[in-house]
Write a protein that holds these residues in place. Structure first.
Motif, PDB file in Angstrom:
ATOM      1  N   GLN A  19       0.750  -1.137  -0.095  1.00 55.06           N
ATOM      2  CA  GLN A  19      -0.083   0.047  -0.084  1.00 55.06           C
ATOM      3  C   GLN A  19       0.756   1.280   0.099  1.00 55.06           C
ATOM      4  O   GLN A  19       1.897   1.171   0.784  1.00 55.06           O
ATOM      5  CB  GLN A  19      -0.651   0.164   1.371  1.00 55.06           C
ATOM      6  N   VAL A  21       1.619   5.044   0.894  1.00 54.65           N
ATOM      7  CA  VAL A  21       1.480   5.818   1.898  1.00 54.65           C
ATOM      8  C   VAL A  21       2.035   6.989   1.984  1.00 54.65           C
ATOM      9  O   VAL A  21       2.628   7.368   0.705  1.00 54.65           O
ATOM     10  CB  VAL A  21       1.786   5.317   3.388  1.00 54.65           C
ATOM     11  N   SER A  72      -8.380  -4.704   5.360  1.00 55.19           N
ATOM     12  CA  SER A  72      -7.705  -3.813   4.482  1.00 55.19           C
ATOM     13  C   SER A  72      -8.073  -2.409   4.894  1.00 55.19           C
ATOM     14  O   SER A  72      -7.328  -1.657   4.743  1.00 55.19           O
ATOM     15  CB  SER A  72      -7.706  -4.083   3.053  1.00 55.19           C
ATOM     16  N   SER A  75      -6.555  -1.448   8.499  1.00 57.75           N
ATOM     17  CA  SER A  75      -5.060  -1.574   8.675  1.00 57.75           C
ATOM     18  C   SER A  75      -4.700  -0.373   7.474  1.00 57.75           C
ATOM     19  O   SER A  75      -3.811   0.216   7.620  1.00 57.75           O
ATOM     20  CB  SER A  75      -4.487  -2.922   7.927  1.00 57.75           C
ATOM     21  N   GLY A  76      -5.371  -0.110   6.658  1.00 53.85           N
ATOM     22  CA  GLY A  76      -5.257   1.000   5.515  1.00 53.85           C
ATOM     23  C   GLY A  76      -5.331   2.345   6.353  1.00 53.85           C
ATOM     24  O   GLY A  76      -4.234   2.993   6.022  1.00 53.85           O
ATOM     25  N   THR A  79      -2.372   2.357   8.533  1.00 59.62           N
ATOM     26  CA  THR A  79      -0.961   2.521   8.120  1.00 59.62           C
ATOM     27  C   THR A  79      -0.873   4.088   7.535  1.00 59.62           C
ATOM     28  O   THR A  79       0.418   4.531   7.726  1.00 59.62           O
ATOM     29  CB  THR A  79      -0.936   1.602   7.040  1.00 59.62           C
ATOM     30  N   LEU A  80      -1.862   4.667   7.074  1.00 60.83           N
ATOM     31  CA  LEU A  80      -1.915   6.010   6.595  1.00 60.83           C
ATOM     32  C   LEU A  80      -1.679   6.900   7.754  1.00 60.83           C
ATOM     33  O   LEU A  80      -0.590   7.617   7.721  1.00 60.83           O
ATOM     34  CB  LEU A  80      -3.039   6.375   6.001  1.00 60.83           C
ATOM     35  N   HIS A 186       2.883   4.251  -5.254  1.00 58.04           N
ATOM     36  CA  HIS A 186       2.042   2.865  -5.551  1.00 58.04           C
ATOM     37  C   HIS A 186       2.787   2.434  -6.947  1.00 58.04           C
ATOM     38  O   HIS A 186       2.794   1.065  -7.000  1.00 58.04           O
ATOM     39  CB  HIS A 186       0.762   3.537  -6.009  1.00 58.04           C
ATOM     40  N   GLY A 218      -4.861  -3.786  -5.645  1.00 57.03           N
ATOM     41  CA  GLY A 218      -6.369  -3.429  -4.830  1.00 57.03           C
ATOM     42  C   GLY A 218      -7.523  -2.812  -5.937  1.00 57.03           C
ATOM     43  O   GLY A 218      -8.707  -2.779  -5.699  1.00 57.03           O
TER      44      GLY A 218
END
Length: 346
Positions: A19, A21, A72, A75-76, A79-80, A186, A218
């Motif tokens: 992912q 960030v 996701s 955690s997304g 994580t950000l 990304h 994703g």
């Protein structure tokens, strides 16, 4: 778009995924998850932890897709927020917390404040997504009942409108400089995973030869969601508005489960059917990924290497010369920067 450069025959697909960030990349492997962020002083700060597992649940088809989707989302956002904290810690000016922040910390503690921020952000994102991508399209298309009663046409127009809203949103945010940099990270993530799955040495030159598009992204999952949702909604016909909204919400886990299985299949196969099904998601990736520079590739490489090494979970820095350092040096760097802050008297 050359599909042969994306579905590489010599590649060995892995479960590793990532992912983008803020100024960095999160990579998740079988055993470890690594978050790598490029700091203002050019160091790469890396934090690793054990990858969360869900036991036998992740072996059950469809069910594992729902679990992966929920994980996701949570955690997304986590994580950000963590990447933002890593990026600014030691380099930001001290700020006096607001009364609300002080009240939250006194009542729930520092961890409680963190959880509050994560879940409140998730709730806002869910409300926004449901309103824009579920309620708005089906409500707007309801006006077409004056011209046609065909469930096929009504559901098809709703799906097209939903996809158009999503693409418009992504294209709009892509114009923001910070988001564009995130899309570059990304792209760096995809290039590095391509190199890793092809067994190449992880150096920028090897990674840069690959495209920024990847079949297991994703973004492709979201396009599968739109397509599967249309098919399931069509089977239910075109009931009254409130019932359509309820059924679309109830079908979300089913849609997520089926889409996840399709994505796993697409990541392991390169037959013509998979390539055709993957084209919509790959086209959208042309918006959500941008060509990265070598410094971004270096961050992605650091994240992959951190996932694959045998060291226990830890936090450390990679200096510009490639050496490792303890994170305490962040505060030392801040003190040195502050000490050099002198006025030019000329």
């Amino acid at each position: 778009m050359d599909l042969n450069k994306i579905f590489l025959k010599g590649a060995c697909p892995t479960k590793m995924g990532g992912q983008a960030v803020m100024e960095g990349i999160m990579m998740k492997g079988d055993k470890k998850t690594a978050l790598a962020v490029r700091l203002p002083n050019n160091d790469i700060r890396i934090k690793t932890k054990k990858t969360k597992t869900y036991g036998t649940w992740m072996k059950i088809p469809l069910v594992r897709g729902v679990i992966a989707f929920a994980d996701s989302l949570i955690s997304g956002i986590q994580t950000l927020m963590e990447s933002a904290e890593m990026l600014t810690e030691g380099f930001e000016e001290e700020e006096t917390p607001s009364r609300f922040e002080q009240w939250l910390e006194n009542k729930f503690g520092e961890k409680g404040v963190w959880n509050f921020l994560i879940y409140s952000s998730l709730a806002i994102a869910l409300v926004f997504s449901i309103g824009i991508f579920i309620i708005l399209p089906t409500g707007a298309v309801n006006l077409l009942k004056h011209f046609t009663q065909s469930p096929l046409i009504l559901n098809l127009v709703e799906s097209v409108l939903r996809i158009a809203l999503f693409l418009g949103y992504v294209a709009l945010v892509a114009l923001m400089p910070d988001i564009r940099r995130t899309f570059q990270f990304h792209g760096a993530e995809h290039k590095t995973i391509h190199a890793f799955e092809n067994g190449l040495e992880l150096i920028p030159a090897n990674c840069q030869q690959f495209p920024t598009l990847h079949p297991r992204c994703g973004t492709s999952f979201l396009m599968f969601v739109f397509i599967i949702a249309f098919l399931l909604h069509f089977l239910l016909g075109w009931p009254v508005l409130w019932l359509r909204i309820v059924t679309r919400l109830l079908l979300l886990p089913v849609v997520a489960g089926i889409s996840y299985e399709l994505l796993k299949w697409a990541g392991k196969s390169d037959n013509i059917v998979v390539k055709i099904l993957s084209i919509p998601g790959l086209l959208v990736q042309k918006i959500t990924t941008k060509e990265p520079d070598d410094s971004m590739i270096e961050v992605a490489i650091a994240a992959v290497n951190a996932c694959c090494d045998d060291t226990p979970p830890r936090e450390y820095l990679i200096k510009p010369d490639g050496t490792e350092a303890d994170t305490d040096s962040i505060l030392k760097d801040k003190e040195e920067i502050a000490g050099d802050d002198t006025l030019d008297e000329n």
